[in-house]
Each structure stands twice: as C-alpha cells, then as structure tokens.
Design an enzyme around this catalytic site. Sequence first.
Site, PDB file in Angstrom:
ATOM      1  N   ARG A  99      43.316  54.267 -15.712  1.00 45.19           N
ATOM      2  CA  ARG A  99      42.253  53.123 -15.537  1.00 45.19           C
ATOM      3  C   ARG A  99      41.048  53.728 -16.641  1.00 45.19           C
ATOM      4  NH1 ARG A  99      41.332  50.241  -9.901  1.00 45.19           N
ATOM      5  NH2 ARG A  99      39.222  49.669 -11.133  1.00 45.19           N
ATOM      6  N   LYS A 157      39.787  51.018  -0.429  1.00 50.86           N
ATOM      7  CA  LYS A 157      40.364  49.537  -0.065  1.00 50.86           C
ATOM      8  C   LYS A 157      41.633  49.214  -0.520  1.00 50.86           C
ATOM      9  CE  LYS A 157      36.887  47.405  -2.597  1.00 50.86           C
ATOM     10  NZ  LYS A 157      36.350  48.492  -3.303  1.00 50.86           N
ATOM     11  N   ARG A 208      33.031  39.282  -4.462  1.00 49.97           N
ATOM     12  CA  ARG A 208      31.647  40.422  -4.987  1.00 49.97           C
ATOM     13  C   ARG A 208      30.468  39.995  -5.308  1.00 49.97           C
ATOM     14  NH1 ARG A 208      36.078  43.960  -7.024  1.00 49.97           N
ATOM     15  NH2 ARG A 208      35.321  45.921  -7.834  1.00 49.97           N
ATOM     16  N   ARG A 241      29.509  50.679 -12.004  1.00 53.23           N
ATOM     17  CA  ARG A 241      30.180  49.863 -11.191  1.00 53.23           C
ATOM     18  C   ARG A 241      29.396  50.020  -9.594  1.00 53.23           C
ATOM     19  NH1 ARG A 241      35.619  52.491 -11.720  1.00 53.23           N
ATOM     20  NH2 ARG A 241      36.370  51.144  -9.943  1.00 53.23           N
ATOM     21  N   ARG A 279      40.728  59.981  -9.275  1.00 53.90           N
ATOM     22  CA  ARG A 279      41.641  58.916  -9.686  1.00 53.90           C
ATOM     23  C   ARG A 279      42.013  58.656 -11.174  1.00 53.90           C
ATOM     24  NH1 ARG A 279      40.671  53.255  -6.715  1.00 53.90           N
ATOM     25  NH2 ARG A 279      39.559  52.719  -8.622  1.00 53.90           N
TER      26      ARG A 279
HETATM   27  P1  AMP Z   1      38.568  46.737  -8.480  1.00 50.26           P
HETATM   28  O1  AMP Z   1      39.996  47.012  -8.836  1.00 50.26           O
HETATM   29  O2  AMP Z   1      38.400  45.821  -7.517  1.00 50.26           O
HETATM   30  O3  AMP Z   1      37.819  47.759  -8.662  1.00 50.26           O
HETATM   31  O4  AMP Z   1      38.031  45.936  -9.846  1.00 50.26           O
HETATM   32  C1  AMP Z   1      38.227  46.576 -11.176  1.00 50.26           C
HETATM   33  C2  AMP Z   1      37.145  45.684 -12.006  1.00 50.26           C
HETATM   34  O5  AMP Z   1      37.583  44.183 -12.129  1.00 50.26           O
HETATM   35  C3  AMP Z   1      35.756  45.606 -11.525  1.00 50.26           C
HETATM   36  O6  AMP Z   1      34.889  46.379 -12.065  1.00 50.26           O
HETATM   37  C4  AMP Z   1      35.388  44.027 -12.157  1.00 50.26           C
HETATM   38  O7  AMP Z   1      35.180  44.285 -13.565  1.00 50.26           O
HETATM   39  C5  AMP Z   1      36.673  43.336 -11.969  1.00 50.26           C
HETATM   40  N1  AMP Z   1      36.659  42.489 -10.677  1.00 50.26           N
HETATM   41  C6  AMP Z   1      37.646  42.696  -9.707  1.00 50.26           C
HETATM   42  N2  AMP Z   1      37.322  42.016  -8.556  1.00 50.26           N
HETATM   43  C7  AMP Z   1      36.210  40.926  -9.208  1.00 50.26           C
HETATM   44  C8  AMP Z   1      35.405  39.979  -8.608  1.00 50.26           C
HETATM   45  N3  AMP Z   1      35.876  39.552  -7.267  1.00 50.26           N
HETATM   46  N4  AMP Z   1      34.441  39.582  -9.316  1.00 50.26           N
HETATM   47  C9  AMP Z   1      34.136  39.961 -10.425  1.00 50.26           C
HETATM   48  N5  AMP Z   1      34.706  40.846 -11.081  1.00 50.26           N
HETATM   49  C10 AMP Z   1      35.639  41.445 -10.287  1.00 50.26           C
END
Ligand code: AMP
Length: 188
Positions: A134, A14, A89, A146, A128
Amino acid sequence: MLNIVLFGPPGAGKGTQSEKLIEAYELVHLSTGDIFRGEIKAGTELGLKAKALIDKGELVPDEVTIGMVVNKLDQNADAKGFIFDGFPRTAAQAEALDRILEEKGTGITSMLSLEVEEEELVKRLLNRGKDSGRADDQDESIIRNRIAVYNKETAPLKDFYGSQDKLHAIEGIGTLDEVFGRLRAAIN
Ligand code: AMP
C-alpha cells in the site's frame, strides 16, 4: 441485527480484528478501504478517482463513499449484521448510515473504538507498508496526514455515538487475542 462500527485511527487494528469478529459472529465485513482498493485493482472509473485521494491520505468524497456502502448493504440483504470498518469517517457519513439503517428497520448496535497513540500507529503502519504494497503505508508524511485527517474529521464521531450511548473505548495495545477479548466482552 448486530451492526458494529469498528472505529479507530489508521493502524489501530480494525482490519485484523474485523476478520476475527466476522468469524465469531457471522457478520458481513464492510470495509470501505477494501472496496476502494478493489475498485483500483479492477481499474474502474471510481477506482481511478479514489486512487488520487487515497495516495495523498485524503478522504474520498462522502457522496461516492455513501453510495458504495448502500450498494454493499443491498447486496447483503439477508446478512445477520455488519462490521463497518473505516466507515463512517465524517459526520455526514454517520448521519447517512443512521438514516439508511433506519429505513431498513435496524440501526447501529454499538461503536467499538480502538485506542492507540500516534507514535505507535506510525510505527505499525510503516511496518505494514513493507509488505502490504500500500503506497499510503510507505511514506511517513502521508501516514501523518491520514492521522491528522482522522483527528479532525473522524474522531468527533465518538461524540456522535457517545450521545446515543453506543460508544465503547477499547485499549488497542496488546496481543491480537487480548484486544479481541476486550472487543468480545464489549459486544457481549
Ligand atoms: P483504510 O483502508 O480504511 O485505511 O482506507 C484507506 C483510504 O481509503 C483512506 O485513507 C481514504 O482515502 C479512503 N477511505 C476509506 N474509507 C473511507 C471513508 N469512509 N470515507 C472517505 N474515504 C475513505
């Protein structure tokens, strides 16, 4: 406005595809994960709260996340459109997003769902993690959590957008340009 939900499990591509889409269509990238990471880096109270959850692979509460998205939308009031990356989400987030956009006289144009199977996701995320720094990309049990959270809380949103005739499933395996070509074809 062109408002795209770029959907898919962690590791589906994404973030990478968002970069290409915002350039091609002059959209604003709205990645909730990036915003949280920015808050953590800046050492804000929100960042501190989010970090504990993110490090475990759990979701940040809806209220906090939705409030942050509202701010980002308001800061970009003259945008041509948005790529929503990692948001919504949960069902509550999807419903809130529809409401918020409707109040602004717009809505989601389409949801593009990148489809990649689990073992490939784990492989990509561990890879990654070697250079992203991260913490949530470096531990296989957190990665699997996740993905489990995605399957339980997030994947059902395909039905939400499907019932609005907005869902497009996109094969997420292939070169960057191949996947981008499929996304572009779906948008056009
Ligand atoms: P991402 O970079 O989208 O993989 O997000 C990393 C982490 O941020 C996720 O595993 C969640 O802990 C948190 N996070 C990101 N977007 C959301 C969302 N829309 N709702 C809740 N937690 C989020």
